[in-house]
Design a protein around this motif. Structure first.
Motif, short mmCIF file in Angstrom:
data_model
loop_
_atom_site.label_atom_id
_atom_site.label_comp_id
_atom_site.label_asym_id
_atom_site.label_seq_id
_atom_site.Cartn_x
_atom_site.Cartn_y
_atom_site.Cartn_z
N LEU A 98 -0.51 13.77 0.89
CA LEU A 98 -0.65 12.42 0.23
C LEU A 98 -0.85 12.51 -1.25
CD1 LEU A 98 -3.22 11.00 2.99
CD2 LEU A 98 -0.88 10.24 2.38
N GLN A 99 -0.16 13.18 -1.81
CA GLN A 99 -0.20 13.37 -3.20
C GLN A 99 1.14 12.40 -3.69
OE1 GLN A 99 0.21 17.48 -4.17
NE2 GLN A 99 -1.87 17.76 -4.20
N LEU A 100 0.67 11.11 -3.76
CA LEU A 100 1.94 10.14 -3.72
C LEU A 100 2.66 10.32 -4.95
CD1 LEU A 100 0.45 7.18 -1.87
CD2 LEU A 100 1.95 8.96 -1.23
N PRO A 101 1.90 10.14 -6.27
CA PRO A 101 2.55 10.38 -7.55
C PRO A 101 3.45 11.45 -7.59
CG PRO A 101 0.47 10.06 -8.06
CD PRO A 101 0.41 10.20 -6.56
N SER A 102 3.04 12.76 -7.16
CA SER A 102 3.69 13.92 -7.21
C SER A 102 5.13 13.92 -6.25
CB SER A 102 3.02 15.08 -6.65
OG SER A 102 3.80 16.02 -6.73
N MET A 103 4.81 13.12 -4.97
CA MET A 103 5.78 12.91 -4.07
C MET A 103 7.17 12.15 -4.67
SD MET A 103 6.23 11.24 -0.49
CE MET A 103 5.39 10.00 -0.80
N TYR A 104 6.60 10.89 -5.35
CA TYR A 104 7.50 10.11 -6.05
C TYR A 104 8.43 10.72 -7.24
CZ TYR A 104 6.77 5.86 -3.07
OH TYR A 104 6.64 5.17 -2.02
N MET A 154 7.91 6.99 5.46
CA MET A 154 6.65 7.22 6.45
C MET A 154 5.32 6.79 6.09
SD MET A 154 8.07 11.11 7.53
CE MET A 154 6.60 11.70 8.43
N ILE A 155 4.86 7.07 4.85
CA ILE A 155 3.74 6.46 4.26
C ILE A 155 3.80 4.98 4.25
CG2 ILE A 155 2.13 6.50 2.26
CD1 ILE A 155 2.95 9.58 2.06
N LEU A 156 4.87 4.30 3.59
CA LEU A 156 5.00 3.05 3.45
C LEU A 156 4.75 2.26 4.70
CD1 LEU A 156 7.56 2.25 0.49
CD2 LEU A 156 5.19 1.72 0.68
N VAL A 157 5.70 2.46 5.67
CA VAL A 157 5.78 1.74 7.03
C VAL A 157 5.45 2.27 7.96
CG1 VAL A 157 7.93 0.45 5.94
CG2 VAL A 157 8.36 2.52 7.56
N GLY A 158 4.82 3.38 8.20
CA GLY A 158 4.34 4.25 9.20
C GLY A 158 5.40 4.80 10.05
N ILE A 159 5.17 5.60 11.24
CA ILE A 159 6.08 6.33 11.81
C ILE A 159 6.66 5.67 13.02
CG2 ILE A 159 5.64 8.53 10.72
CD1 ILE A 159 4.16 9.17 13.47
N GLY A 160 6.66 4.37 13.09
CA GLY A 160 7.18 3.57 14.05
C GLY A 160 8.43 3.42 14.50
N HIS A 161 9.01 2.49 14.89
CA HIS A 161 10.38 2.23 15.21
C HIS A 161 10.83 1.67 13.93
CE1 HIS A 161 11.07 3.00 19.30
NE2 HIS A 161 9.94 2.17 19.42
N THR A 162 10.38 0.95 12.83
CA THR A 162 11.00 0.25 11.96
C THR A 162 11.33 1.50 10.97
OG1 THR A 162 8.52 -0.11 11.39
CG2 THR A 162 9.84 -2.24 11.78
N ALA A 217 0.82 -1.23 0.21
CA ALA A 217 0.04 0.02 0.07
C ALA A 217 0.83 1.23 0.04
CB ALA A 217 -0.99 0.05 1.22
N GLY A 218 0.40 2.04 -0.65
CA GLY A 218 1.13 3.57 -0.65
C GLY A 218 2.38 3.71 -1.57
N VAL A 219 2.16 2.69 -2.69
CA VAL A 219 3.27 2.97 -3.76
C VAL A 219 2.59 3.24 -4.99
CG1 VAL A 219 5.21 1.88 -5.22
CG2 VAL A 219 4.90 1.49 -2.74
N PRO A 220 2.61 4.27 -5.67
CA PRO A 220 1.80 4.60 -6.80
C PRO A 220 2.58 3.89 -8.16
CG PRO A 220 3.13 6.45 -6.34
CD PRO A 220 3.36 5.24 -5.26
N ALA A 221 1.70 3.66 -9.08
CA ALA A 221 2.47 2.88 -9.99
C ALA A 221 3.39 3.79 -10.92
CB ALA A 221 1.40 2.56 -11.17
N PRO A 222 4.46 3.19 -11.73
CA PRO A 222 5.51 4.29 -12.38
C PRO A 222 4.74 5.03 -13.31
CG PRO A 222 5.89 1.75 -12.43
CD PRO A 222 4.87 1.85 -11.47
N ALA A 223 3.71 4.48 -13.98
CA ALA A 223 3.23 5.32 -15.06
C ALA A 223 2.72 6.33 -14.41
CB ALA A 223 1.91 4.78 -15.70
N ASP A 224 1.80 6.56 -13.45
CA ASP A 224 1.39 7.67 -12.68
C ASP A 224 2.60 8.66 -12.22
OD1 ASP A 224 -1.22 6.36 -13.08
OD2 ASP A 224 -1.12 5.81 -11.04
N VAL A 225 3.48 8.13 -11.65
CA VAL A 225 4.63 8.93 -11.47
C VAL A 225 5.35 9.64 -12.77
CG1 VAL A 225 6.91 8.95 -10.51
CG2 VAL A 225 5.25 7.47 -9.36
N VAL A 236 13.91 9.83 0.66
CA VAL A 236 13.19 8.61 0.57
C VAL A 236 12.16 8.67 2.10
CG1 VAL A 236 14.31 7.45 -1.07
CG2 VAL A 236 14.69 6.77 1.38
N ILE A 237 12.85 9.37 3.07
CA ILE A 237 11.92 9.06 4.25
C ILE A 237 10.86 9.55 4.26
CG2 ILE A 237 12.01 10.04 6.77
CD1 ILE A 237 15.07 10.37 6.66
#
Lengths: 255, 251
Positions: free
Chosen positions: A214-220, B113-121, A32-40, B108-109
């Motif tokens: 939470l604009q994931l494609p933009s962030m990536y 933060m979105i991928l694994v949350g802001i816990g210890h990991t 979860a939380g990884v946008p597709a490369p095409a969107d990026v 990448v931090i």
């Protein structure tokens, strides 16, 4: 020539496999939380035609450049003084060796406290990071030049000025460039870190901002862009290093 | 006598600077709210040590940095040696690896933060991601740089693939790996602190941000000094390890 073509083709193949893996991971929805490369790619295309990305890039690169230049001057001057004079080396060595181990990010809160949330803080933290590789390399090179050419300067009766221009300056250039290479990369990292943590400007801020919104494609897209920028900076310094004469004293430990 | 002179020379400049700083703060040449006197910083540091919070945070940051580095070594050394053993693998992965090494990895931090949350990991994953590339490339270069004769020696002695790797390839690639680890150690501490500053999840990074937001300037400076000491100790440990490894190679 053929082997270079081969390396480029294979390398691009490797990148393609990587992007494909990313696309599959995003499509499967297992992460979860990884946008597709095409969107990026679409987001990056959009950002590339906008002002925001270019003004942020200009800001970050300008600060990095200014910081690297200041670090170069400080590093060369202090490094040369410390390396050329044993007395100065003993006087300043202890300060240098206790300051250089402070992780530059540790300085961020202090600098913010004293200088506030502006470009000055970015420059200061980046200079503190970039100065050590230059300073230590130049100091080591000057010291080895001093010991190596001690007899020569005495026999040739070189004046202090001639000693400086004929031996130290040409001899210390390679060490300076090696130090600058490491220093510039560190400066870029620190500028982005300060922008992510505190100063609301530049590429670091854009990544953080897009992430918080939470604009994931933009962030990536910004992360990929910063990665490419890192490669460009690294390549430019490599080219500069190759263009310079490779003579002179290069210290064995080029940290 | 010369020894006394040397120690005196080493202490002269730092003491003079500290004295000047103390004077500047006491006399009000700088605003002591933002730049507290060294004596105030020492006092604040002592208080923080007394209540234990500073030591705990120091331990947390150090353990994070070292654990992340260890994870990076565990992943990077075998993978790097595998890549280095084959020319094709080296060529296929080279541009991708160079991309990740040249990229300022702190960026990448926010993604993590979105991928694994802001816990210890988070801190661990971020440190590992940043620290893995220099070691990986060091291992690749180390293995690629092994002389043909060494490989032939292994063949003459009929070493199996495992024995050849452990007895010939790993020792020969060690200098490259150690160079990578040295670079990654500094990176690990930086990334640990940035991650802590961004998430506020324990460690010296959170402590310093908290102190700053309350304008406890003396605490901020004191924590920065502790960060410097941690950096110094980690670096000294690395130098010590390198010396031992060097002796082990000769003996």
């Amino acid at each position: 020539m053929r082997s270079r073509v081969r390396a480029v083709v294979l390398g691009l193949g490797g990148v393609a496999v990587l992007v494909l893996g990313w696309a599959l991971a995003a499509a499967s929805g297992s992460v979860a939380g990884v946008p597709a490369p095409a969107d990026v790619a679409t987001a990056l295309g959009g950002e590339l035609t906008s002002d925001r990305l270019w003004s942020a890039t200009a800001h970050t690169l300008l600060i990095t450049l200014v910081a690297t230049a200041i670090a170069a001057v400080l590093g060369v001057v202090i490094g040369a003084v410390v390396g050329m004079s044993p007395t100065m080396g003993r006087l300043l060595g202890s300060s240098i060796n206790s300051l250089r181990f402070i992780p530059p990010v540790a300085l961020i809160p202090v600098v913010l406290l004293v200088m506030g949330f502006g470009a000055g803080s970015e420059v200061t933290v980046a200079v503190f990071a970039a100065v050590w590789p230059v300073l230590l390399n130049v100091a080591a090179a000057s010291e080895s030049l001093r010991t190596r050419y001690d007899d020569l300067t005495r026999i040739a009766r070189l004046s202090p000025l001639a000693r400086l221009t004929k031996i130290f300056v040409p001899g210390a250039i390679p060490a300076t460039v090696v130090g600058l290479r490491v220093g510039a990369a560190l400066a870029l990292i620190l500028v982005i870190a300060v922008e992510m943590l505190a100063v609301p400007a530049g590429l670091g801020h854009e990544v953080r901002f897009a992430g918080d919104a939470l604009q994931l494609p933009s962030m990536y897209a910004y992360i990929v862009w910063i990665g490419l920028l890192g490669v460009v900076v690294n390549t430019l310094i490599n080219l500069a290093q190759r263009a310079l004469p490779q003579r002179g004293a290069l210290p064995a430990a080029s940290r | 006598m010369t020894r006394v002179l040397r120690i005196g020379q080493a202490l002269a400049v730092p003491l003079a600077l500290l004295g000047l700083w103390e004077l500047a703060a006491q006399a009000g040449w700088v605003n002591p709210v933002f730049v507290p006197a060294p004596s105030r910083i020492a006092e604040a540091g002592y208080d923080m040590l007394q209540d234990g919070g500073l030591l705990e945070a120091t331990g947390e940051t150090t353990v994070r940095a070292l654990l992340g580095l260890l994870l990076a070594i565990v992943v990077a050394v075998p993978v790097g040696m595998l890549i280095g053993a084959s020319r094709i693998a080296d060529e296929v992965t080279r541009p991708s690896l160079e991309f990740f090494r040249a990229m300022p990895t702190v960026t990448v931090i926010p993604a993590l933060m979105i991928l694994v949350g802001i816990g210890h990991t988070l801190a661990l994953v971020a440190i590992m991601f940043a620290a893995v590339w220099p070691i990986l490339l060091g291992a690749v270069h180390g293995v690629r740089g092994i002389e043909r004769t060494l490989v032939d020696v292994a063949r003459v002695h009929r070493l199996g693939p495992v024995a050849a790797t452990l007895k010939v390839r790993l020792p020969a690639a060690l200098p490259g790996i150690v160079t990578g680890v040295r670079i990654s150690l500094a990176i690990a501490l930086v990334v640990a602190l940035v991650a802590e500053m961004m998430t506020g999840n324990g460690g010296l990074g959170s402590l310093v941000i908290e102190a700053r937001s309350r304008y406890r300037s003396a605490d901020v400076f004191g924590i920065v000094v502790v960060m410097g000491v941690v950096g110094l100790l980690l670096n000294s440990g690395m130098v010590w390890l390198e010396k031992r490894a060097g002796l082990a190679r000769i003996g």
